[in-house]
Design a protein around this motif. Sequence first.
Motif, PDB file in Angstrom:
ATOM      1  N   GLN A 174       0.833  -1.193   0.000  1.00 49.95           N
ATOM      2  CA  GLN A 174       0.000   0.000   0.000  1.00 49.95           C
ATOM      3  C   GLN A 174       0.872   1.249   0.000  1.00 49.95           C
ATOM      4  N   VAL A 175       0.253   2.361  -0.412  1.00 49.13           N
ATOM      5  CA  VAL A 175       0.899   3.670  -0.397  1.00 49.13           C
ATOM      6  C   VAL A 175       0.158   4.545   0.613  1.00 49.13           C
ATOM      7  N   ILE A 176       0.894   5.267   1.425  1.00 48.26           N
ATOM      8  CA  ILE A 176       0.319   6.244   2.343  1.00 48.26           C
ATOM      9  C   ILE A 176       0.879   7.606   1.972  1.00 48.26           C
ATOM     10  N   THR A 177       0.009   8.571   1.677  1.00 52.17           N
ATOM     11  CA  THR A 177       0.493   9.866   1.212  1.00 52.17           C
ATOM     12  C   THR A 177       0.891  10.765   2.373  1.00 52.17           C
ATOM     13  N   GLN A 178       1.779  11.679   2.057  1.00 47.52           N
ATOM     14  CA  GLN A 178       2.083  12.766   2.968  1.00 47.52           C
ATOM     15  C   GLN A 178       0.897  13.720   3.011  1.00 47.52           C
ATOM     16  N   LEU A 179       0.914  14.631   3.971  1.00 44.45           N
ATOM     17  CA  LEU A 179      -0.177  15.587   4.106  1.00 44.45           C
ATOM     18  C   LEU A 179      -0.341  16.427   2.846  1.00 44.45           C
ATOM     19  N   CYS A 180      -1.579  16.601   2.426  1.00 39.83           N
ATOM     20  CA  CYS A 180      -1.892  17.500   1.327  1.00 39.83           C
ATOM     21  C   CYS A 180      -3.273  18.077   1.599  1.00 39.83           C
ATOM     22  N   THR A 186      -4.367  15.905  -4.719  1.00 41.74           N
ATOM     23  CA  THR A 186      -4.228  14.503  -4.335  1.00 41.74           C
ATOM     24  C   THR A 186      -4.835  13.580  -5.376  1.00 41.74           C
ATOM     25  N   VAL A 187      -6.029  13.907  -5.843  1.00 41.81           N
ATOM     26  CA  VAL A 187      -6.714  13.049  -6.815  1.00 41.81           C
ATOM     27  C   VAL A 187      -5.959  13.030  -8.141  1.00 41.81           C
ATOM     28  N   ASP A 188      -5.503  14.201  -8.599  1.00 39.45           N
ATOM     29  CA  ASP A 188      -4.744  14.260  -9.862  1.00 39.45           C
ATOM     30  C   ASP A 188      -3.469  13.432  -9.757  1.00 39.45           C
ATOM     31  N   TRP A 189      -2.785  13.552  -8.624  1.00 39.80           N
ATOM     32  CA  TRP A 189      -1.555  12.776  -8.413  1.00 39.80           C
ATOM     33  C   TRP A 189      -1.865  11.281  -8.433  1.00 39.80           C
ATOM     34  N   ALA A 190      -2.934  10.864  -7.746  1.00 41.15           N
ATOM     35  CA  ALA A 190      -3.284   9.449  -7.686  1.00 41.15           C
ATOM     36  C   ALA A 190      -3.604   8.906  -9.075  1.00 41.15           C
ATOM     37  N   ARG A 191      -4.257   9.703  -9.899  1.00 42.81           N
ATOM     38  CA  ARG A 191      -4.545   9.268 -11.264  1.00 42.81           C
ATOM     39  C   ARG A 191      -3.253   9.090 -12.060  1.00 42.81           C
ATOM     40  N   THR A 192      -2.348  10.046 -11.906  1.00 44.49           N
ATOM     41  CA  THR A 192      -1.073   9.950 -12.619  1.00 44.49           C
ATOM     42  C   THR A 192      -0.287   8.727 -12.178  1.00 44.49           C
ATOM     43  N   VAL A 193      -0.262   8.478 -10.879  1.00 37.66           N
ATOM     44  CA  VAL A 193       0.437   7.309 -10.345  1.00 37.66           C
ATOM     45  C   VAL A 193      -0.122   6.030 -10.963  1.00 37.66           C
ATOM     46  N   GLN A 194      -1.445   5.939 -11.041  1.00 35.13           N
ATOM     47  CA  GLN A 194      -2.053   4.738 -11.612  1.00 35.13           C
ATOM     48  C   GLN A 194      -1.732   4.617 -13.101  1.00 35.13           C
ATOM     49  N   GLN A 195      -1.735   5.740 -13.804  1.00 42.93           N
ATOM     50  CA  GLN A 195      -1.398   5.711 -15.228  1.00 42.93           C
ATOM     51  C   GLN A 195       0.035   5.248 -15.450  1.00 42.93           C
ATOM     52  N   ARG A 203      -3.741   5.164   0.614  1.00 43.88           N
ATOM     53  CA  ARG A 203      -4.365   5.809   1.762  1.00 43.88           C
ATOM     54  C   ARG A 203      -3.998   7.291   1.727  1.00 43.88           C
ATOM     55  N   VAL A 204      -5.025   8.144   1.812  1.00 41.02           N
ATOM     56  CA  VAL A 204      -4.801   9.586   1.757  1.00 41.02           C
ATOM     57  C   VAL A 204      -4.459  10.100   3.149  1.00 41.02           C
ATOM     58  N   GLY A 205      -3.312  10.732   3.287  1.00 41.95           N
ATOM     59  CA  GLY A 205      -2.915  11.302   4.567  1.00 41.95           C
ATOM     60  C   GLY A 205      -3.607  12.630   4.819  1.00 41.95           C
ATOM     61  N   ILE A 206      -4.352  12.713   5.923  1.00 42.62           N
ATOM     62  CA  ILE A 206      -5.027  13.959   6.293  1.00 42.62           C
ATOM     63  C   ILE A 206      -4.715  14.277   7.756  1.00 42.62           C
ATOM     64  N   PRO A 207      -4.652  15.558   8.119  1.00 43.29           N
ATOM     65  CA  PRO A 207      -4.504  15.898   9.535  1.00 43.29           C
ATOM     66  C   PRO A 207      -5.802  15.612  10.265  1.00 43.29           C
ATOM     67  N   PHE A 260     -13.608   8.787  -4.076  1.00 42.56           N
ATOM     68  CA  PHE A 260     -13.671   7.433  -3.542  1.00 42.56           C
ATOM     69  C   PHE A 260     -14.690   6.634  -4.344  1.00 42.56           C
ATOM     70  N   GLY A 261     -14.329   5.447  -4.700  1.00 46.14           N
ATOM     71  CA  GLY A 261     -15.213   4.604  -5.482  1.00 46.14           C
ATOM     72  C   GLY A 261     -14.948   4.644  -6.970  1.00 46.14           C
ATOM     73  N   ARG A 262     -14.157   5.610  -7.435  1.00 46.40           N
ATOM     74  CA  ARG A 262     -13.782   5.643  -8.841  1.00 46.40           C
ATOM     75  C   ARG A 262     -12.644   4.647  -9.086  1.00 46.40           C
ATOM     76  N   THR A 263     -12.531   4.214 -10.320  1.00 40.53           N
ATOM     77  CA  THR A 263     -11.527   3.196 -10.636  1.00 40.53           C
ATOM     78  C   THR A 263     -10.259   3.781 -11.250  1.00 40.53           C
ATOM     79  N   ASP A 264     -10.187   5.105 -11.357  1.00 42.90           N
ATOM     80  CA  ASP A 264      -9.063   5.716 -12.068  1.00 42.90           C
ATOM     81  C   ASP A 264      -8.019   6.335 -11.158  1.00 42.90           C
ATOM     82  N   ASN A 265      -8.122   6.119  -9.818  1.00 40.77           N
ATOM     83  CA  ASN A 265      -7.195   6.840  -8.946  1.00 40.77           C
ATOM     84  C   ASN A 265      -6.588   6.012  -7.816  1.00 40.77           C
ATOM     85  N   GLY A 266      -7.092   4.855  -7.513  1.00 39.99           N
ATOM     86  CA  GLY A 266      -6.491   4.007  -6.487  1.00 39.99           C
ATOM     87  C   GLY A 266      -6.728   4.434  -5.060  1.00 39.99           C
ATOM     88  N   LEU A 267      -7.575   5.454  -4.813  1.00 35.17           N
ATOM     89  CA  LEU A 267      -7.821   5.904  -3.444  1.00 35.17           C
ATOM     90  C   LEU A 267      -8.718   4.900  -2.724  1.00 35.17           C
TER      91      LEU A 267
END
Length: 293
Positions: A174-180, A186-195, A203-207, A260-267
Amino acid sequence: MAVVDGPRAGGARVARPGRAELVAALRDATYEVLPFRSAEEKVLADVPTDVALTVTTTEAKGLGPTVDLAVRLTGAGYRAAPHLAARLVRDRAHLADLVAQLTEAGVDRVFVIGGDAAEPAGTYVDALGLLESLDDLGRPFATVGIGGYPEGHGSIAAEHIERALEAKAAHATQVITQLCFDAGTTVDWARTVQQRGVTLPIRVGIPGAISRQKLIRVSAGLGLGQSARFLKKQQNMFWRFFLPGGYSPDRLIQRLTPAFGRTDNGLHGLHVFTFNELDTTEAWRQRWLARLG
């Protein structure tokens, strides 16, 4: 100045797309804990055992307190993953000792990072080298997390850090993101990572529900060198505390929900940086779950 916005948290509307996935993400949220003296007591008092934990590493104290706390929390019934900072591991023998200590205690998960130490303690200079050694030791952990950087890294070029993520992904689960603070980033980055071929769950890192005063106290307790780097990396967070209304995790959650629930971002989950404000963070999570039903 409290960060969590109680009335708004109790009455805000939640976008329908991704709602069920958000419920799942909140139920399966993981909490990050700092290995300070009172951490174990706070976890036992405020966190249900079905919430998985990660335990950070501080440069000033080294890996010892992190591993010890992860072992004790695992013994108390939690799923606790210590942060293994590669630059604090001396050599292969040191790593083997750490693995033996953790596995004998029933710890089945780790979060592998490079670490911020200015000079490595030994042969490991980055997370990839440590991950490769864990593979050589028989992949002793069922869950292996690695870091993701939606806003990049202050001292590493964006292309380099994304290539490193691709290389590390083969050794992780799994991947755990730094705070954003920007859901769109975050979503754009996750899509790029999947591409780019990284299909690990993210896992999205949130405070969590923390105050500005608490964040300042935490940074002061990290040790002078690490505190300076922490403040530099989190300057965006401090700036947001001085905006009208401050920071609320609710607004970030609402903006992330449609993804969340979309298939293009891995969140697939949330990772909450609690800064050891575990009582208010858990109360915040329970309010969300109650509202979502």
